[in-house]
Design a protein around this motif. Structure first.
Motif, PDB file in Angstrom:
ATOM      1  N   ALA A 123       0.813  -1.222   0.000  1.00  0.00           N
ATOM      2  CA  ALA A 123       0.000   0.000   0.000  1.00  0.00           C
ATOM      3  C   ALA A 123       0.842   1.266   0.000  1.00  0.00           C
ATOM      4  O   ALA A 123       0.479   2.261  -0.622  1.00  0.00           O
ATOM      5  CB  ALA A 123      -0.936  -0.002   1.205  1.00  0.00           C
ATOM      6  N   ALA A 124       1.964   1.254   0.724  1.00  0.00           N
ATOM      7  CA  ALA A 124       2.780   2.467   0.874  1.00  0.00           C
ATOM      8  C   ALA A 124       4.261   2.111   0.877  1.00  0.00           C
ATOM      9  O   ALA A 124       4.934   2.218   1.904  1.00  0.00           O
ATOM     10  CB  ALA A 124       2.397   3.195   2.160  1.00  0.00           C
ATOM     11  N   PRO A 125       4.795   1.683  -0.279  1.00  0.00           N
ATOM     12  CA  PRO A 125       6.189   1.224  -0.312  1.00  0.00           C
ATOM     13  C   PRO A 125       7.201   2.281   0.111  1.00  0.00           C
ATOM     14  O   PRO A 125       8.194   1.967   0.765  1.00  0.00           O
ATOM     15  CB  PRO A 125       6.390   0.791  -1.761  1.00  0.00           C
ATOM     16  CG  PRO A 125       5.304   1.473  -2.534  1.00  0.00           C
ATOM     17  CD  PRO A 125       4.155   1.569  -1.603  1.00  0.00           C
ATOM     18  N   ASP A 126       6.953   3.542  -0.237  1.00  0.00           N
ATOM     19  CA  ASP A 126       7.915   4.584   0.131  1.00  0.00           C
ATOM     20  C   ASP A 126       8.032   4.720   1.647  1.00  0.00           C
ATOM     21  O   ASP A 126       9.137   4.910   2.177  1.00  0.00           O
ATOM     22  CB  ASP A 126       7.517   5.926  -0.492  1.00  0.00           C
ATOM     23  CG  ASP A 126       7.811   5.991  -1.978  1.00  0.00           C
ATOM     24  OD1 ASP A 126       8.872   5.476  -2.391  1.00  0.00           O
ATOM     25  OD2 ASP A 126       6.980   6.519  -2.727  1.00  0.00           O
ATOM     26  N   ASP A 127       6.919   4.636   2.347  1.00  0.00           N
ATOM     27  CA  ASP A 127       6.961   4.732   3.806  1.00  0.00           C
ATOM     28  C   ASP A 127       7.745   3.574   4.407  1.00  0.00           C
ATOM     29  O   ASP A 127       8.550   3.759   5.328  1.00  0.00           O
ATOM     30  CB  ASP A 127       5.541   4.739   4.376  1.00  0.00           C
ATOM     31  CG  ASP A 127       4.769   6.001   4.026  1.00  0.00           C
ATOM     32  OD1 ASP A 127       5.407   6.987   3.594  1.00  0.00           O
ATOM     33  OD2 ASP A 127       3.533   5.992   4.171  1.00  0.00           O
ATOM     34  N   VAL A 128       7.514   2.371   3.885  1.00  0.00           N
ATOM     35  CA  VAL A 128       8.211   1.193   4.400  1.00  0.00           C
ATOM     36  C   VAL A 128       9.704   1.280   4.092  1.00  0.00           C
ATOM     37  O   VAL A 128      10.546   0.980   4.946  1.00  0.00           O
ATOM     38  CB  VAL A 128       7.605  -0.097   3.809  1.00  0.00           C
ATOM     39  CG1 VAL A 128       8.461  -1.314   4.164  1.00  0.00           C
ATOM     40  CG2 VAL A 128       6.179  -0.285   4.310  1.00  0.00           C
ATOM     41  N   LEU A 129      10.053   1.710   2.885  1.00  0.00           N
ATOM     42  CA  LEU A 129      11.460   1.809   2.509  1.00  0.00           C
ATOM     43  C   LEU A 129      12.179   2.887   3.305  1.00  0.00           C
ATOM     44  O   LEU A 129      13.365   2.745   3.632  1.00  0.00           O
ATOM     45  CB  LEU A 129      11.582   2.052   1.009  1.00  0.00           C
ATOM     46  CG  LEU A 129      11.109   0.886   0.133  1.00  0.00           C
ATOM     47  CD1 LEU A 129      11.042   1.307  -1.329  1.00  0.00           C
ATOM     48  CD2 LEU A 129      12.025  -0.328   0.298  1.00  0.00           C
TER      49      LEU A 129
END
Length: 243
Positions: free
Chosen positions: A177-183
């Motif tokens: 859903a939110a890859p940038d936040d996880v990365l």
């Protein structure tokens, strides 16, 4: 240079997508193949392991923090202890998926590649008996559909080997859903610079074929009951919940 971090699981939990994202990060130097399968290799003399064999799976001239992703490590016996003996400061990333969805996806993968011929409903019930004939006893690389979903038990073992501050636990739904936040969270955890935004993707989705059945409500309910106590343990340990 020692490997500094490993994505240790879980299988069918988004590890391939995560590896793919991290391969674009200039601050990180990943293994040439995603899964090195070093610490679960039972042919190695673990009294005197040859780590050069492990390091050979990385480009010698690559810069950045070395890392790899072998999702069986969280499940396979002895792996965590072997990793700690190699690098006590290792940082570990564990990405979890709803265990029922994970089991179904795992079965579809084994069925699609011909390793499994029995229906899912049989596999998660009577089929678990096959692990009693496996070596090591109680563990199986292909048929562990149910067992790999006991996250609470596995995380408890993980925390007995590594300090909690060296472990990052994520959810596959969040990566999707939110890859940038996880990365960004991973960069902070690994101590590397934050990276540019990424293009969301899915990697290794199930093969489009006739599996002969669908995931039935009664199988979902059966697995929810099996996992209930372990999911409570996982929540107590990490705050992570599913279902």
């Amino acid at each position: 240079m020692k490997v500094g971090f490993i994505i240790i699981g879980v299988q069918k939990g988004g590890t391939t997508a995560l590896f793919d994202y991290l391969s674009e990060d200039p601050a990180i130097a990943l293994s040439r193949a995603k899964e090195t399968h070093f610490f679960d290799d039972e042919s190695i003399d673990w009294e005197q392991p040859d780590y050069e064999r492990y390091h050979a799976q990385f480009d010698a001239d690559s810069e950045g923090l070395r890392g790899e992703a072998t999702p069986i490590y969280i499940y396979w016996p002895g792996c965590l202890e072997r990793i700690a003996a190699y690098n006590p400061a290792m940082r570990l990333i564990l990405i979890l998926r709803d265990p029922v969805e994970r089991a179904w996806s795992h079965w579809r993968m084994e069925y699609a590649r011909g390793a499994e011929a029995r229906p899912f409903s049989w596999c998660i019930r009577q089929g678990r008996g096959r692990l009693l004939d496996a070596e090591p006893w109680g563990y199986h690389r292909e048929f562990s559909y149910v067992e790999r979903g006991y996250y609470g038990e596995q995380v408890e073992r993980l925390f007995a080997v590594f300090p909690r501050e060296q472990v990052l636990i994520l959810k596959s739904d969040d990566l999707k859903a939110a890859p940038d936040d996880v990365l960004t969270e991973i960069s902070r955890f690994l101590g590397v610079p934050s990276r540019a935004p990424v293009v969301p993707r899915e990697v290794h989705v199930g093969r489009n074929m006739d599996y002969g059945e669908n995931l039935e409500a009664e199988d979902v309910a059966f697995l929810r009951r099996l996992y209930a106590r372990d999911m409570a343990r996982l929540k107590d340990l990490t705050g992570v919940t599913f279902g």
